[in-house]
Motif scaffolding. Structure first.
Motif: not given
Ligand SMILES: CC(C)(COP(=O)(O)OP(=O)(O)OC[C@H]1O[C@@H](n2cnc3c(N)ncnc32)[C@H](O)[C@@H]1OP(=O)(O)O)[C@@H](O)C(=O)NCCC(=O)NCCS
Length: 179
Positions: A93, A99, A127, A133, A137, A139
């Motif tokens: 994203i 996020w 991976d 985190i 979470k 995944y």
């Molecule tokens: C990783 C990614 C795809 C996740 O998508 P997202 O829309 O941000 O995540 P979601 O909101 O669907 O879910 C995230 C969960 O983690 C939790 N979370 C978020 N930040 C957190 C933190 N710092 N510590 C613990 N939990 C956390 C959220 O509360 C949520 O869980 P919940 O629904 O049970 O409350 C997105 O953040 C992203 O693309 N980030 C940048 C690039 C990246 O990291 N890509 C993946 C590389 S492997």
């Protein structure tokens, strides 16, 4: 166009490239993506256009849109294993305002359903790294399970981190989310 509860997935279009280029050059996005994708090296707009529009027989890329047709990220799969019916997926994203609001999880569910029901994959792998985190979470909500840890396999902005290997079987996904 594939439709989820909050996201839509479609093929990458020429108009997406400027935005994807911004994400590729955003250090915070790269920090979390950790070097697996996008690359930690800076890339020109032309290089990104070739990568995303010309495609490659080994990597399939799609754009993620929100409810209002706004481009928020990209998702894809690679490393197809045809006899094993498996592939490795990735997601970014790129729009940071999205996020932690459920968009990533929703896009992953739409994508996994597409890969399990349309492509008939048996297994998906991915991976990430130990500090991501939020990704782990998301995944886990889709149904991925941690299958292994590669010690100090990732080098992220000056420090070594463990890679976290995760996997999801078709039967597990369908039991959780249905067709
Ligand atoms: C990783 C990614 C795809 C996740 O998508 P997202 O829309 O941000 O995540 P979601 O909101 O669907 O879910 C995230 C969960 O983690 C939790 N979370 C978020 N930040 C957190 C933190 N710092 N510590 C613990 N939990 C956390 C959220 O509360 C949520 O869980 P919940 O629904 O049970 O409350 C997105 O953040 C992203 O693309 N980030 C940048 C690039 C990246 O990291 N890509 C993946 C590389 S492997």
């Amino acid at each position: 166009m594939l439709q989820g509860l909050k996201t839509f997935l479609r093929t990458v279009e020429e108009n997406d490239i400027d935005t994807i280029y911004q994400w590729y050059n955003d250090q915070e996005v790269n920090f979390w993506s950790s070097g697996a994708w996008p690359l930690n090296t800076l890339q020109s707009k032309d290089q990104i256009a070739v990568k995303f529009l010309d495609g490659s027989p080994d990597i399939y890329r799609y754009s993620i849109l929100d409810e209002n047709d706004h481009l928020i990220g990209t998702i894809g799969f690679k490393e197809l294993n045809i006899p094993g019916r498996s592939a490795t997926i990735y997601i970014v994203i790129g729009d940071k305002a999205y996020w932690g609001k459920g968009y990533g999880t929703d896009a992953l569910i739409v994508f996994a359903r597409f890969l399990f029901t349309q492509w008939n994959f048996h297994r998906l792998s991915l991976d990430t790294w130990d500090e991501n985190i939020r990704a782990i979470k998301a995944y886990e909500k889709v149904g991925f399970k941690v299958e292994g840890r590669q010690r100090e396999a990732r080098y992220v902005l000056g420090n070594y981190h463990d890679a976290i290997l995760m996997g999801l079987l078709s039967s597990e996904f369908l039991a959780l989310h249905g067709k």
